[in-house]
Design a protein around this motif. Sequence first.
Motif, mmCIF file in Angstrom:
data_model
loop_
_atom_site.group_PDB
_atom_site.id
_atom_site.type_symbol
_atom_site.label_atom_id
_atom_site.label_comp_id
_atom_site.label_asym_id
_atom_site.label_seq_id
_atom_site.Cartn_x
_atom_site.Cartn_y
_atom_site.Cartn_z
ATOM 1 N N ALA A 66 0.826 -1.205 0.000
ATOM 2 C CA ALA A 66 0.000 0.000 0.000
ATOM 3 C C ALA A 66 0.867 1.264 0.000
ATOM 4 C CB ALA A 66 -0.939 -0.002 1.206
ATOM 5 N N LEU A 92 -3.721 5.559 5.375
ATOM 6 C CA LEU A 92 -3.916 4.130 5.119
ATOM 7 C C LEU A 92 -4.214 3.337 6.394
ATOM 8 C CD1 LEU A 92 -0.970 3.608 2.613
ATOM 9 C CD2 LEU A 92 -3.353 3.109 2.091
ATOM 10 N N ASP A 117 -7.227 -4.002 6.550
ATOM 11 C CA ASP A 117 -6.370 -2.996 5.905
ATOM 12 C C ASP A 117 -6.822 -2.723 4.473
ATOM 13 O OD1 ASP A 117 -4.669 -2.450 7.994
ATOM 14 O OD2 ASP A 117 -3.211 -3.997 7.457
ATOM 15 N N PRO A 118 -6.540 -1.505 3.971
ATOM 16 C CA PRO A 118 -6.952 -1.152 2.603
ATOM 17 C C PRO A 118 -6.502 -2.194 1.584
ATOM 18 C CG PRO A 118 -5.937 0.731 3.693
ATOM 19 C CD PRO A 118 -5.825 -0.418 4.630
ATOM 20 N N GLU A 148 -8.184 -2.020 -1.808
ATOM 21 C CA GLU A 148 -8.813 -1.706 -3.105
ATOM 22 C C GLU A 148 -7.793 -1.532 -4.230
ATOM 23 O OE1 GLU A 148 -9.124 0.085 -0.335
ATOM 24 O OE2 GLU A 148 -7.834 1.790 -0.835
#
Lengths: 145, 316
Positions: free
Chosen positions: A88, B288, B310-311, B313
């Motif tokens: 991320a 995040l 947790d993100p 996408e």
Amino acid sequence: MEESNWEPKVIGFLCHWCSYAGADLSGSARLEYPHNIRIIRIPCSGRVDPMFILRALQNGVDGVLVSGCHPGDCHYQSGNFHARRKFAVINRLLKYVGIEPERVQFSWVAASEGPKMAQVIGEFVEGVRKVGPNRLFKDEKKDGE
Amino acid sequence: MENRLKEEAGKLLKEGKVDYIVGYGKGTVNLRTSPLITNKEEDLEGLVINPFIANNLSRYPVELKGRVGIVVKGCDSRSLTSLMQDKKVKREDLIIFGVPCEGVVDLKKLAGQIGAEIDRVTDAEKEGENLTLQVDGSKKTIPFRDVIFDKCYGCEHPTPLEYDMLLGSEVAPNLDIEKSLERIKELEGMDAQERWNYWKEQFSKCIRCYGCRNVCPACFCERCFVDVNMPQWVATYATWQDNLTFQLIRTLHVAGRCSDCGECERACPVGIPLRSLQRKMVEEVKDLFGHEVGIDKDAPPVFSHYEATDPDEFMK
Ligand code: SF4
Ligand code: SF4
Ligand code: SF4
Ligand code: FES
């Protein structure tokens, strides 16, 4: 190479326990995926160091795909959850400094998901094709070169 | 403040409660301060606290063996807490002197404001909202807010969160976050190609002195990846490509640990705006994972921890 003949060259870091087996399965099921991808088998998505991605780009590959087991399915239980946090921030940072988002992709593909692996690779290669050859780390040609 | 610090630090050394005092002393050039690290009581006379105490001292206790009495500002204290989370320092080995901070003067900005080299300023005093200076023998007054570091404009915790003794009374947060993020917003307004070219140009200047890494409290590795030669991840000499790769990886290594102390940028001899990378990641990590650096010393470090929610996408 002539621009018109250009074919993207991408690297796939695929987890041994899932995505790598998924790619294998799609092969034995005779599903087609573009041969633009060079696959490197890794023990777990948690093994991926951001350095792998940057070095690959710096050395001129056009894209990097990283794929591991679905959340909850990691052979080592939490490797992919930890990896997801790293991915991320890598994703955000690379975008911020101006690396086209199409060049770096992360995915979850299980060993049983042959068709999904073929599709992810196919779409990824098409995305990379759209943004063109990776010139990020190239030096501009100097006069007389 | 200064006198109280000298007195208390002296007691700590005398009573053997700490092995070292880590604070600020006068620098060799006017206005500048530099770290003062000592185990001798007589050196403590040199301790100072003023609007020029720029260094983040929190990395010294990691290197010093023994118990340490240390002076920290708000941002420094969050670095120290982050080091506790990483088990690099133990809370019980520290006596923390907290300095409630109204902002620290950016000497580059100051030089620009007065249109003269800093060494021509012989005296500087913060008086209320102003900084009163003696430049070439004449008095000059400038608004204090005009010369503090960009990071200070958006400082949410100017009063240290973790301390044993607070030197002075609490300071209210500085909440001009927008001003503090100005340069980042500018970059975000550019397209991808422009941004890449911007960083490429910046890192063409890098001489790979590693000042940014050496000064950073979040860069505590005994062997940095740039010094590893099997495999050699980045060339040891300076090319813009390797310089940029080095800094991007460093940025990722310190993400979640970086308190936006700004020391990397201040240390950089060629003026690369490193804070535009580091501070950006402070924002991203917060966005995040809801993680704010150096708030909770008992919380696990953000990257040795995860949530099932947790993100996700961005994943295919
Ligand atoms: S990366 Fe820079 S701003 Fe962040 S903690 Fe390290 S020195 Fe301070
Ligand atoms: S750049 Fe990374 S490897 Fe090097 S000291 Fe900093 S955190 Fe450690
Ligand atoms: S301090 Fe500046 S010049 Fe030195 S290595 Fe870091 S970025 Fe490069
Ligand atoms: S084993 Fe596949 S992601 Fe960990």
